[in-house]
Design a protein around this motif. Structure first.
Motif, PDB file in Angstrom:
ATOM      1  N   ASP A  42     -20.044  -8.897  12.974  1.00 30.08           N
ATOM      2  CA  ASP A  42     -20.503  -9.059  11.606  1.00 30.08           C
ATOM      3  C   ASP A  42     -19.908  -7.945  10.760  1.00 30.08           C
ATOM      4  OD1 ASP A  42     -21.862  -9.414   9.307  1.00 30.08           O
ATOM      5  OD2 ASP A  42     -23.865  -9.186  10.183  1.00 30.08           O
ATOM      6  N   THR A  43     -19.376  -8.296   9.610  1.00 25.49           N
ATOM      7  CA  THR A  43     -18.756  -7.297   8.746  1.00 25.49           C
ATOM      8  C   THR A  43     -19.552  -7.111   7.468  1.00 25.49           C
ATOM      9  OG1 THR A  43     -17.342  -8.981   7.795  1.00 25.49           O
ATOM     10  CG2 THR A  43     -16.425  -7.697   9.614  1.00 25.49           C
ATOM     11  N   GLY A  44     -20.856  -7.352   7.540  1.00 32.53           N
ATOM     12  CA  GLY A  44     -21.695  -7.135   6.372  1.00 32.53           C
ATOM     13  C   GLY A  44     -21.598  -5.690   5.901  1.00 32.53           C
ATOM     14  N   THR A  45     -21.726  -5.478   4.608  1.00 37.94           N
ATOM     15  CA  THR A  45     -21.509  -4.148   4.065  1.00 37.94           C
ATOM     16  C   THR A  45     -22.790  -3.381   3.855  1.00 37.94           C
ATOM     17  OG1 THR A  45     -21.506  -5.099   1.862  1.00 37.94           O
ATOM     18  CG2 THR A  45     -19.365  -4.795   2.916  1.00 37.94           C
ATOM     19  N   THR A  46     -23.931  -4.038   3.861  1.00 34.29           N
ATOM     20  CA  THR A  46     -25.178  -3.355   3.599  1.00 34.29           C
ATOM     21  C   THR A  46     -26.072  -3.471   4.823  1.00 34.29           C
ATOM     22  OG1 THR A  46     -24.965  -4.025   1.300  1.00 34.29           O
ATOM     23  CG2 THR A  46     -27.102  -3.174   1.995  1.00 34.29           C
ATOM     24  N   ALA A  47     -26.387  -2.335   5.434  1.00 30.36           N
ATOM     25  CA  ALA A  47     -27.202  -2.341   6.642  1.00 30.36           C
ATOM     26  C   ALA A  47     -28.580  -2.909   6.346  1.00 30.36           C
ATOM     27  CB  ALA A  47     -27.332  -0.920   7.183  1.00 30.36           C
ATOM     28  N   GLY A  48     -29.057  -3.782   7.226  1.00 33.42           N
ATOM     29  CA  GLY A  48     -30.385  -4.332   7.109  1.00 33.42           C
ATOM     30  C   GLY A  48     -30.521  -5.452   6.079  1.00 33.42           C
ATOM     31  N   VAL A  49     -29.482  -5.744   5.313  1.00 37.40           N
ATOM     32  CA  VAL A  49     -29.563  -6.775   4.290  1.00 37.40           C
ATOM     33  C   VAL A  49     -28.834  -8.033   4.715  1.00 37.40           C
ATOM     34  CG1 VAL A  49     -29.014  -7.322   1.889  1.00 37.40           C
ATOM     35  CG2 VAL A  49     -29.755  -5.023   2.489  1.00 37.40           C
ATOM     36  N   ASP A  50     -27.906  -7.894   5.621  1.00 39.26           N
ATOM     37  CA  ASP A  50     -27.045  -9.010   5.996  1.00 39.26           C
ATOM     38  C   ASP A  50     -27.799 -10.010   6.857  1.00 39.26           C
ATOM     39  OD1 ASP A  50     -24.929 -10.648   6.502  1.00 39.26           O
ATOM     40  OD2 ASP A  50     -23.583  -9.024   7.086  1.00 39.26           O
ATOM     41  N   SER A  51     -27.787 -11.280   6.452  1.00 40.17           N
ATOM     42  CA  SER A  51     -28.465 -12.326   7.215  1.00 40.17           C
ATOM     43  C   SER A  51     -27.484 -13.124   8.056  1.00 40.17           C
ATOM     44  CB  SER A  51     -29.206 -13.262   6.257  1.00 40.17           C
ATOM     45  OG  SER A  51     -28.274 -13.890   5.410  1.00 40.17           O
ATOM     46  N   CYS A  52     -26.243 -12.665   8.137  1.00 35.77           N
ATOM     47  CA  CYS A  52     -25.216 -13.395   8.885  1.00 35.77           C
ATOM     48  C   CYS A  52     -25.439 -13.268  10.379  1.00 35.77           C
ATOM     49  CB  CYS A  52     -23.826 -12.868   8.525  1.00 35.77           C
ATOM     50  SG  CYS A  52     -23.360 -13.263   6.836  1.00 35.77           S
ATOM     51  N   THR A  53     -24.834 -14.190  11.094  1.00 37.64           N
ATOM     52  CA  THR A  53     -24.915 -14.171  12.539  1.00 37.64           C
ATOM     53  C   THR A  53     -24.276 -12.908  13.088  1.00 37.64           C
ATOM     54  OG1 THR A  53     -22.838 -15.359  12.666  1.00 37.64           O
ATOM     55  CG2 THR A  53     -24.846 -16.691  12.705  1.00 37.64           C
ATOM     56  N   PRO A  54     -24.624 -12.497  14.306  1.00 38.59           N
ATOM     57  CA  PRO A  54     -24.068 -11.264  14.851  1.00 38.59           C
ATOM     58  C   PRO A  54     -22.562 -11.335  15.103  1.00 38.59           C
ATOM     59  CG  PRO A  54     -25.682 -12.224  16.364  1.00 38.59           C
ATOM     60  CD  PRO A  54     -25.595 -13.115  15.171  1.00 38.59           C
ATOM     61  N   THR A  55     -22.034 -12.529  15.287  1.00 40.49           N
ATOM     62  CA  THR A  55     -20.589 -12.643  15.493  1.00 40.49           C
ATOM     63  C   THR A  55     -19.994 -13.511  14.404  1.00 40.49           C
ATOM     64  OG1 THR A  55     -20.917 -14.509  16.988  1.00 40.49           O
ATOM     65  CG2 THR A  55     -20.682 -12.331  17.994  1.00 40.49           C
ATOM     66  N   ARG A  56     -18.770 -13.188  14.048  1.00 45.30           N
ATOM     67  CA  ARG A  56     -18.095 -13.906  12.964  1.00 45.30           C
ATOM     68  C   ARG A  56     -16.854 -14.574  13.534  1.00 45.30           C
ATOM     69  NH1 ARG A  56     -19.231 -11.648   7.651  1.00 45.30           N
ATOM     70  NH2 ARG A  56     -17.839 -13.303   6.961  1.00 45.30           N
ATOM     71  N   LEU A  57     -16.442 -15.654  12.908  1.00 39.91           N
ATOM     72  CA  LEU A  57     -15.183 -16.298  13.269  1.00 39.91           C
ATOM     73  C   LEU A  57     -14.042 -15.445  12.751  1.00 39.91           C
ATOM     74  CD1 LEU A  57     -15.900 -20.016  12.348  1.00 39.91           C
ATOM     75  CD2 LEU A  57     -15.467 -19.108  14.628  1.00 39.91           C
ATOM     76  N   ASP A  58     -12.987 -15.343  13.532  1.00 38.16           N
ATOM     77  CA  ASP A  58     -11.814 -14.631  13.027  1.00 38.16           C
ATOM     78  C   ASP A  58     -11.093 -15.506  12.007  1.00 38.16           C
ATOM     79  OD1 ASP A  58     -10.227 -16.457  14.433  1.00 38.16           O
ATOM     80  OD2 ASP A  58      -9.633 -15.020  15.956  1.00 38.16           O
ATOM     81  N   ARG A  59     -10.138 -14.904  11.320  1.00 37.59           N
ATOM     82  CA  ARG A  59      -9.439 -15.576  10.227  1.00 37.59           C
ATOM     83  C   ARG A  59      -8.815 -16.891  10.670  1.00 37.59           C
ATOM     84  NH1 ARG A  59      -4.094 -15.564   8.523  1.00 37.59           N
ATOM     85  NH2 ARG A  59      -3.814 -15.936   6.320  1.00 37.59           N
ATOM     86  N   SER A  60      -8.066 -16.868  11.779  1.00 32.70           N
ATOM     87  CA  SER A  60      -7.379 -18.089  12.211  1.00 32.70           C
ATOM     88  C   SER A  60      -8.375 -19.164  12.626  1.00 32.70           C
ATOM     89  CB  SER A  60      -6.382 -17.796  13.334  1.00 32.70           C
ATOM     90  OG  SER A  60      -7.046 -17.363  14.500  1.00 32.70           O
ATOM     91  N   GLY A  61      -9.434 -18.782  13.306  1.00 34.52           N
ATOM     92  CA  GLY A  61     -10.446 -19.758  13.712  1.00 34.52           C
ATOM     93  C   GLY A  61     -11.102 -20.423  12.522  1.00 34.52           C
ATOM     94  N   TYR A  62     -11.441 -19.626  11.525  1.00 32.06           N
ATOM     95  CA  TYR A  62     -12.071 -20.168  10.322  1.00 32.06           C
ATOM     96  C   TYR A  62     -11.121 -21.097   9.571  1.00 32.06           C
ATOM     97  CZ  TYR A  62     -14.590 -20.304   5.870  1.00 32.06           C
ATOM     98  OH  TYR A  62     -15.229 -20.712   4.727  1.00 32.06           O
ATOM     99  N   LEU A  63      -9.871 -20.689   9.420  1.00 33.33           N
ATOM    100  CA  LEU A  63      -8.898 -21.530   8.718  1.00 33.33           C
ATOM    101  C   LEU A  63      -8.658 -22.847   9.453  1.00 33.33           C
ATOM    102  CD1 LEU A  63      -6.299 -18.862   7.565  1.00 33.33           C
ATOM    103  CD2 LEU A  63      -7.750 -20.277   6.097  1.00 33.33           C
ATOM    104  N   LEU A  64      -8.490 -22.780  10.776  1.00 33.25           N
ATOM    105  CA  LEU A  64      -8.251 -23.999  11.548  1.00 33.25           C
ATOM    106  C   LEU A  64      -9.451 -24.937  11.493  1.00 33.25           C
ATOM    107  CD1 LEU A  64      -6.416 -22.398  14.581  1.00 33.25           C
ATOM    108  CD2 LEU A  64      -5.433 -24.091  13.021  1.00 33.25           C
TER     109      LEU A  64
END
Length: 184
Positions: A42-64
């Protein structure tokens, strides 16, 4: 001599390309899920505020995944052409998506010989979660902008992307209502 505006514009586009909100990357010291080769922390910028999943898709995975979602099942060759990449590169990238269960190989629904790749329900869920994370991060970046500024930015960026697509002869599929609402 190159116009100063073009110099500044080129620099700003380069900086957009490196923006971690749009292209999350693994940061030093952060581990990813070893079972999911497409996962990024997760690349959220604000600690404790981010509701995103713990893992993120990389750039190529998201684009594909986004392209397959927008256009439907595609062969690796068509994906390579769409992204102007070597088939071997797309094969490697889609291999990671296959291993993670985010896409599956299917027979060509139109009876062709080549097998196609299709987003699985797990892949659709991961892509939707990633899109939500990116939109949340983008919202944070633009929270001090007026709605008019955001609309103007969207319009100009869409116009720019459509011109790139026109010159390259590679159109990104868009929803028909979206295409109709954006002036050419």
């Amino acid at each position: 001599m190159l116009d100063r505006r073009l110099e500044r514009l080129e620099r700003e586009l380069m900086l957009v390309a490196r923006c971690s909100v749009l292209t999350p990357r693994e940061r030093k010291g952060q581990a990813t899920d070893p079972q999911d080769p497409t996962a990024q922390p997760d690349t959220g910028t604000t600690a404790g505020v981010d509701s995103c999943t713990p893992t993120r898709l990389d750039r190529s995975g998201y684009l594909l995944l986004s392209r397959l979602d927008a256009e439907g099942a595609m062969t690796i060759g068509r994906l390579a052409d769409a992204f102007q990449l070597d088939v071997s590169t797309v094969n490697r990238q889609t291999g990671a998506l296959l291993r993670a269960g985010l896409v599956e190989r299917i027979p060509d629904p139109e009876g062709g010989l080549a097998r196609k790749l299709r987003v699985t329900s797990r892949g659709a869920d991961r892509m939707a979660a990633e899109r939500t994370c990116r939109q949340t991060d983008l919202s944070r970046l633009l929270e001090s902008w007026t709605p008019e500024d955001v609309a103007r930015f969207e319009d100009v960026l869409t116009r720019f992307n459509r011109e790139v697509e026109r010159q390259e002869g590679r159109v990104w599929p868009r929803e028909t209502d979206e295409a109709a609402s954006v002036p050419e």
